[in-house]
Design a protein around this motif. Structure first.
Motif, PDB file in Angstrom:
ATOM      1  N   UNK A 379       0.771  -1.240   0.000  1.00 19.09           N
ATOM      2  CA  UNK A 379       0.000   0.000   0.000  1.00 19.09           C
ATOM      3  C   UNK A 379       0.802   1.290   0.000  1.00 19.09           C
ATOM      4  N   UNK A 380       1.985   1.278   0.619  1.00 20.27           N
ATOM      5  CA  UNK A 380       2.792   2.503   0.695  1.00 20.27           C
ATOM      6  C   UNK A 380       4.262   2.152   0.851  1.00 20.27           C
ATOM      7  N   UNK A 381       5.100   3.117   0.491  1.00 22.63           N
ATOM      8  CA  UNK A 381       6.538   2.993   0.739  1.00 22.63           C
ATOM      9  C   UNK A 381       6.799   3.310   2.205  1.00 22.63           C
ATOM     10  N   UNK A 382       7.603   2.513   2.853  1.00 17.59           N
ATOM     11  CA  UNK A 382       7.814   2.622   4.295  1.00 17.59           C
ATOM     12  C   UNK A 382       8.322   3.997   4.720  1.00 17.59           C
ATOM     13  N   UNK A 383       9.189   4.592   3.909  1.00 20.99           N
ATOM     14  CA  UNK A 383       9.841   5.836   4.327  1.00 20.99           C
ATOM     15  C   UNK A 383       9.258   7.084   3.681  1.00 20.99           C
ATOM     16  N   UNK A 384       7.977   7.007   3.294  1.00 23.76           N
ATOM     17  CA  UNK A 384       7.250   8.226   2.959  1.00 23.76           C
ATOM     18  C   UNK A 384       7.058   8.555   1.495  1.00 23.76           C
ATOM     19  N   UNK A 385       7.734   7.865   0.587  1.00 27.70           N
ATOM     20  CA  UNK A 385       7.589   8.166  -0.836  1.00 27.70           C
ATOM     21  C   UNK A 385       6.218   7.710  -1.324  1.00 27.70           C
ATOM     22  N   UNK A 386       5.554   8.571  -2.061  1.00 30.17           N
ATOM     23  CA  UNK A 386       4.204   8.247  -2.546  1.00 30.17           C
ATOM     24  C   UNK A 386       4.278   7.341  -3.766  1.00 30.17           C
ATOM     25  N   UNK A 387       3.431   6.305  -3.792  1.00 30.17           N
ATOM     26  CA  UNK A 387       3.378   5.394  -4.931  1.00 30.17           C
ATOM     27  C   UNK A 387       1.917   5.158  -5.300  1.00 30.17           C
ATOM     28  N   UNK A 388       1.465   5.752  -6.392  1.00 29.65           N
ATOM     29  CA  UNK A 388       0.067   5.571  -6.815  1.00 29.65           C
ATOM     30  C   UNK A 388      -0.199   4.126  -7.197  1.00 29.65           C
ATOM     31  N   UNK A 389       0.816   3.470  -7.741  1.00 32.14           N
ATOM     32  CA  UNK A 389       0.642   2.068  -8.142  1.00 32.14           C
ATOM     33  C   UNK A 389       0.319   1.204  -6.925  1.00 32.14           C
ATOM     34  N   UNK A 390       1.012   1.460  -5.830  1.00 34.58           N
ATOM     35  CA  UNK A 390       0.757   0.668  -4.622  1.00 34.58           C
ATOM     36  C   UNK A 390      -0.621   0.981  -4.038  1.00 34.58           C
ATOM     37  N   UNK A 391      -1.011   2.249  -4.104  1.00 37.62           N
ATOM     38  CA  UNK A 391      -2.349   2.626  -3.627  1.00 37.62           C
ATOM     39  C   UNK A 391      -3.419   1.929  -4.459  1.00 37.62           C
ATOM     40  N   UNK A 392      -3.253   1.921  -5.788  1.00 33.93           N
ATOM     41  CA  UNK A 392      -4.239   1.304  -6.676  1.00 33.93           C
ATOM     42  C   UNK A 392      -4.369  -0.186  -6.400  1.00 33.93           C
ATOM     43  N   UNK A 393      -3.247  -0.855  -6.221  1.00 29.66           N
ATOM     44  CA  UNK A 393      -3.278  -2.301  -5.949  1.00 29.66           C
ATOM     45  C   UNK A 393      -3.955  -2.577  -4.604  1.00 29.66           C
ATOM     46  N   UNK A 394      -3.681  -1.731  -3.610  1.00 27.30           N
ATOM     47  CA  UNK A 394      -4.310  -1.903  -2.295  1.00 27.30           C
ATOM     48  C   UNK A 394      -5.818  -1.703  -2.378  1.00 27.30           C
ATOM     49  N   UNK A 395      -6.251  -0.713  -3.144  1.00 28.18           N
ATOM     50  CA  UNK A 395      -7.691  -0.448  -3.289  1.00 28.18           C
ATOM     51  C   UNK A 395      -8.391  -1.595  -4.018  1.00 28.18           C
ATOM     52  N   UNK A 396      -7.722  -2.157  -5.008  1.00 31.03           N
ATOM     53  CA  UNK A 396      -8.304  -3.296  -5.727  1.00 31.03           C
ATOM     54  C   UNK A 396      -8.512  -4.474  -4.781  1.00 31.03           C
ATOM     55  N   UNK A 397      -7.558  -4.685  -3.891  1.00 31.20           N
ATOM     56  CA  UNK A 397      -7.695  -5.771  -2.909  1.00 31.20           C
ATOM     57  C   UNK A 397      -8.798  -5.456  -1.903  1.00 31.20           C
ATOM     58  N   UNK A 398      -8.866  -4.212  -1.467  1.00 35.02           N
ATOM     59  CA  UNK A 398      -9.868  -3.821  -0.474  1.00 35.02           C
ATOM     60  C   UNK A 398     -11.290  -4.053  -0.974  1.00 35.02           C
ATOM     61  N   UNK A 399     -11.500  -3.910  -2.279  1.00 35.21           N
ATOM     62  CA  UNK A 399     -12.833  -4.130  -2.852  1.00 35.21           C
ATOM     63  C   UNK A 399     -13.296  -5.579  -2.681  1.00 35.21           C
ATOM     64  N   UNK A 400     -12.342  -6.498  -2.562  1.00 34.26           N
ATOM     65  CA  UNK A 400     -12.677  -7.910  -2.452  1.00 34.26           C
ATOM     66  C   UNK A 400     -13.000  -8.336  -1.023  1.00 34.26           C
ATOM     67  N   UNK A 401     -12.770  -7.423  -0.067  1.00 27.31           N
ATOM     68  CA  UNK A 401     -12.861  -7.796   1.352  1.00 27.31           C
ATOM     69  C   UNK A 401     -14.060  -7.150   2.024  1.00 27.31           C
ATOM     70  N   UNK A 402     -14.456  -7.751   3.145  1.00 23.65           N
ATOM     71  CA  UNK A 402     -15.492  -7.158   3.989  1.00 23.65           C
ATOM     72  C   UNK A 402     -14.889  -6.154   4.973  1.00 23.65           C
ATOM     73  N   UNK A 403     -13.672  -6.436   5.431  1.00 27.17           N
ATOM     74  CA  UNK A 403     -12.970  -5.559   6.375  1.00 27.17           C
ATOM     75  C   UNK A 403     -11.534  -5.374   5.904  1.00 27.17           C
ATOM     76  N   UNK A 404     -11.049  -4.152   6.029  1.00 26.18           N
ATOM     77  CA  UNK A 404      -9.644  -3.859   5.719  1.00 26.18           C
ATOM     78  C   UNK A 404      -8.877  -3.729   7.021  1.00 26.18           C
ATOM     79  N   UNK A 405      -7.823  -4.539   7.157  1.00 29.05           N
ATOM     80  CA  UNK A 405      -6.868  -4.374   8.262  1.00 29.05           C
ATOM     81  C   UNK A 405      -5.715  -3.549   7.727  1.00 29.05           C
ATOM     82  N   UNK A 406      -5.618  -2.315   8.187  1.00 28.48           N
ATOM     83  CA  UNK A 406      -4.638  -1.372   7.645  1.00 28.48           C
ATOM     84  C   UNK A 406      -3.562  -1.082   8.682  1.00 28.48           C
ATOM     85  N   UNK A 407      -2.340  -1.504   8.393  1.00 33.01           N
ATOM     86  CA  UNK A 407      -1.213  -1.353   9.314  1.00 33.01           C
ATOM     87  C   UNK A 407      -0.461  -0.065   8.993  1.00 33.01           C
ATOM     88  N   UNK A 408      -0.582   0.907   9.897  1.00 31.05           N
ATOM     89  CA  UNK A 408       0.060   2.214   9.733  1.00 31.05           C
ATOM     90  C   UNK A 408       1.024   2.467  10.889  1.00 31.05           C
TER      91      UNK A 408
END
Length: 807
Positions: A379-408
């Motif tokens: 979903x994200x680069x550990x040290x702060x760099x923004x990656x739209x590709x990672x966000x898009x892949x995370x959102x695609x996975x989230x659509x398949x789930x009932x609950x999102x466990x998001x580790x921040x």
């Protein structure tokens, strides 16, 4: 003295040699007298014993040891018995690795959420921190070795920690910044205390007679050893006069000569040196005894790992549970998102970094926890760099789930020894991810991993929030057991969470940037400020949710304390932390609206009721009177408050207490802000009225030559062009390394070079550079380029010649 006969046989040179290290981690031995060396090792939450390539910044690997949850994590358990249990395991591992002195726990107050070392400290409340520390100390020392409580005292920022001058009034010092140390000494019976790097009201702490002699030795009857923080000795003789026995690390005999000269000149009485030697010998011999009895240097790594998991489970805090989204229902499809799920953030950085024996990872334990995962995305680069590709892949996975466990959370270079955080925010790329996920799936549970308070303007986008803090090598599995409902969370925050950093009482005076840092807010740190000044917070001190509910009833105040009942009114077993707060009703002496004076953790089955007592003690009603220079009790009516947090008071009663008839210490007209609690913007005039003296000029004197206690950062205005060039080179290197992603190395430059006082070059290099050589470097810095380098190399040749003749 206990070791008079041995001391009589010692030469002056031998006595002096015992007062500083043999190398980076060991004390000096004297074989002819049967005096062995001791080994000291970092270890607030796990042993960090280095056998080669020693350093004090966590750079080089140490022997494998159990990484327990950090102090900031275990503080949330509110369970000193748990601290004692962890201490016993730490002590066992220290014995197995032949460590005499374990350098921990740390009890400095969380004056500001931005202190870079808050993950290593317990609390914003001194009573809470002291009680937790005493538990750790009892556990560690039950194994025959010594704990070492640190950093004594008023060391509440990391930036410029080796030279900053802490300006604090006497009452605040006693009530807020020394009480935890007092409990650690008088109740925990710690055998060793570590002095801090900083100055306190103009004097380095390890040379401060008021702090070291009058308070630590005389008032608290401390009979153990004081050791400097590594490289923290300024004037070695002044330190000895104050009762600071041991200087670490080695200075290759240089400061031994200072001691010998001082004795021979009469500056230091030999009897004072003998007292210091005696206390050190007692520590050496008493801790060495245990190693004669052990038959194995092994410990049960699996058993200790289980203990680390249990500690983490009891310390995890449930902060939000909208629509009862937790615990997760059986069979619910879950998307696991966030880099911290794959690569756990489980400990801090710096001298406390542990090489774990085992390390649990979230993705390996999902099935065991009974969580049905549809997949994982970072979903994200550990040290702060923004990656739209990672966000898009995370959102695609989230659509398949009932609950999102998001580790921040915060990464390793954001929270580190030697540096303070720049803001209370989590990285923006993580927040961006959260907002995008919310658009496709609003059932989000955030699992937070960091060692200190953060702002959460995004909290309305999540239904569940579980804070694991830095939960050690077994923390990943512990968090999953809470999420799945196998464990009912019972942790409560040991620090307040403000809505924004600007709301904190020390906002305008943290950190001190040049000469000094002024504690203008006085007594009002943490909840003491928020509750008194009526400042809204996100989460109050002592807050934490459970999967069950508790009801408080039937309060009675008796001579010994407060008695009440707690009932588990929910459908499952759980543990509740009941907190005792005291408030004084007179207003003649300014005080916070409420102060923690006791707590207890109660385990209850569903429907069960228990009668609970929280006792009063010598700290319940006291305050420090600056006129009488002692602890007093104000005659008054006190409000006795019992609650589930500082903001959730369930029961109240009043009690009239007989006082000690001390004179009023303050002129109320001169201290209006302190009497109202509105201390976020205190004028210099009012602060000086509180102090009773003028504050020092807080900025560097740029007209004076740079000296031993000035930092390398001050080369920016040095007379010597070479020094100014070196400063700009260091600054460039830091910025460049940060930009290309080498952030740990960039941090190292700030920690070990930029903010280092020049004397640290001599104190931390183990004799490679001595003070006469340092004089040459300072000549270069101050504009005498050729003369300085000639002096440097002349003194170096002299040192090498002397070393050769001694060999």
């Amino acid at each position: 003295m206990k070791h008079t006969e041995i001391i009589k046989k010692m030469t002056l040179e031998e006595k002096a040699s015992l007062m500083s290290g043999k190398d980076f981690w060991q004390t000096q031995n004297i074989d002819r007298l049967g005096i062995p060396s001791m080994f000291l090792a970092d270890g607030p939450h796990g042993i960090r014993k280095q056998q080669a390539a020693a350093d004090h910044l966590g750079l080089n690997a140490s022997l494998p040891a159990t990484c327990f949850p950090t102090a900031a994590t275990v503080a949330n358990s509110w369970n000193p018995e748990l601290g004692e249990k962890i201490g016993r395991y730490l002590g066992k591992e220290a014995v197995a690795q032949k460590v005499n002195v374990l350098l921990g726990p740390g009890v400095n107050m969380k004056r500001s959420p931005l202190c870079g070392r808050n993950f290593e400290y317990f609390s914003e409340d001194p009573y809470h921190a002291g009680k937790m520390a005493a538990g750790y100390i009892r556990g560690i020392q039950s194994q025959g070795i010594s704990a070492c409580v640190k950093h004594f005292a008023a060391n509440n920022q990391e930036e410029r920690r080796m030279s900053i001058d802490t300006i604090v009034d006497e009452r605040t010092l006693r009530e807020i910044y020394l009480t935890a140390f007092e409990i650690a000494v008088t109740e925990g019976k710690t055998k060793t205390v570590m002095s801090s790097y900083n100055k306190l009201n103009g004097e380095y702490t390890n040379e401060n007679l008021h702090l070291m002699r009058e308070i630590l030795r005389k008032e608290w009857n401390f009979e153990g050893v004081v050791v400097t923080d590594w490289g923290g000795s300024n004037d070695r003789v002044a330190g000895l006069l104050a009762g600071n026995e041991l200087e670490m690390p080695t200075t290759a005999g240089e400061t031994n000569e200072d001691i010998i000269r001082a004795v021979r000149s009469g500056e230091l009485k030999e009897e004072v040196l003998d007292e210091c030697v005696d206390r050190l010998l007692e520590l050496v011999f008493s801790t060495e005894e245990v190693f004669k009895k052990i038959s194995s240097t092994e410990f049960d790594a699996e058993e200790h790992h289980r203990a680390a998991r249990e500690a983490a489970e009891e310390s995890i805090v449930l902060l939000k549970n909208e629509d009862h989204i937790l615990p997760l229902k059986a069979g619910v499809k879950v998307a696991v998102i966030g880099d911290f799920a794959q690569n756990s953030r489980y400990q801090g950085a710096g001298s406390s970094i542990v090489n774990p024996t085992i390390l649990d990872h979230t993705l390996d334990y999902l099935q065991e926890a009974g969580i049905a995962s549809v997949g994982y995305e970072p979903g994200f680069e550990r040290y702060g760099k923004r990656s739209q590709r990672k966000i898009d892949r995370a959102c695609a996975l989230a659509k398949q789930a009932e609950v999102v466990l998001l580790y921040l959370g915060l990464d390793e270079v954001t929270e580190a020894e030697g540096l303070d955080r720049q803001s209370m925010k989590i990285p923006q790329n993580q927040v961006d991810l959260l907002h995008e996920l919310y658009k496709v799936n609003s059932n989000i549970v955030v699992v937070l991993s960091c060692g200190s308070a953060v702002e959460m303007p995004w909290i309305d986008k999540v239904k569940g929030l579980v804070h694991g803090y830095l939960s050690g090598q077994a923390g990943a599995g512990a968090i999953l057991r809470v999420l799945s409902g196998k464990v009912n969370p019972s942790g409560k925050l040991a620090e307040s969470y403000p809505l924004r950093y600007e709301d904190t009482p020390a906002y305008y005076h943290f950190p001190g940037k040049e000469v000094s840092v002024e504690y203008r807010e006085g007594l009002y740190i943490g909840y003491r400020y928020y509750d008194t000044a009526n400042v809204e917070v996100l989460f109050p001190f002592g807050y934490g949710l459970s999967y069950t509910t508790f009801e408080y009833s039937d309060i009675q105040v008796i001579e010994e304390g407060v008695v009440f009942k707690i009932t588990n009114t929910g459908s499952r077993a759980g543990m509740e932390v009941a907190q005792l707060y005291i408030g004084c009703k007179t207003g003649e002496i300014f005080r916070p609206k409420k102060e923690l004076k006791g707590f207890t953790k109660v385990s209850l089955q569903a429907g069960e009721t228990k009668t609970v007592m929280i006792p009063f003690d010598d700290k319940t009603f006291r305050y420090f009177n600056v006129k009488t220079d002692r602890w007093e009790v104000e005659q008054a009516e006190y409000v006795i408050m019992v609650g589930a947090s500082s903001a959730d008071i369930r029961l109240t009663e009043t009690l009239v207490v007989e006082g000690t008839n001390a004179p009023l210490p303050y002129d109320q007209e001169k201290l209006p802000s302190y009497y109202s609690g509105q201390v976020s913007k205190i004028s210099q005039e009012e602060f000086e009225s509180l102090l009773g003296w003028k504050v020092p000029v807080p900025t560097w004197d740029r007209t004076k030559p740079i000296g031993y206690n000035d930092t390398i950062a001050q080369c920016q205005y040095a007379k010597g062009a070479f020094a100014r060039f070196a400063f700009h080179l260091i600054s460039f290197a830091h910025g460049f390394l940060w930009k290309i992603g080498k952030r740990s190395t960039a941090n190292l430059i700030m920690m070990s070079i930029y903010h280092m006082p020049f004397r640290g070059i001599a104190r931390m290099t183990g004799g490679i550079v001595n003070m006469p050589m340092l004089d040459g470097l300072l000549m270069v810095v101050n504009g005498q380029f050729f003369k300085g380098f000639r002096h440097f190399f002349k003194e170096r040749a002299k040192m090498l010649k002397l070393a050769k003749s001694n060999n």
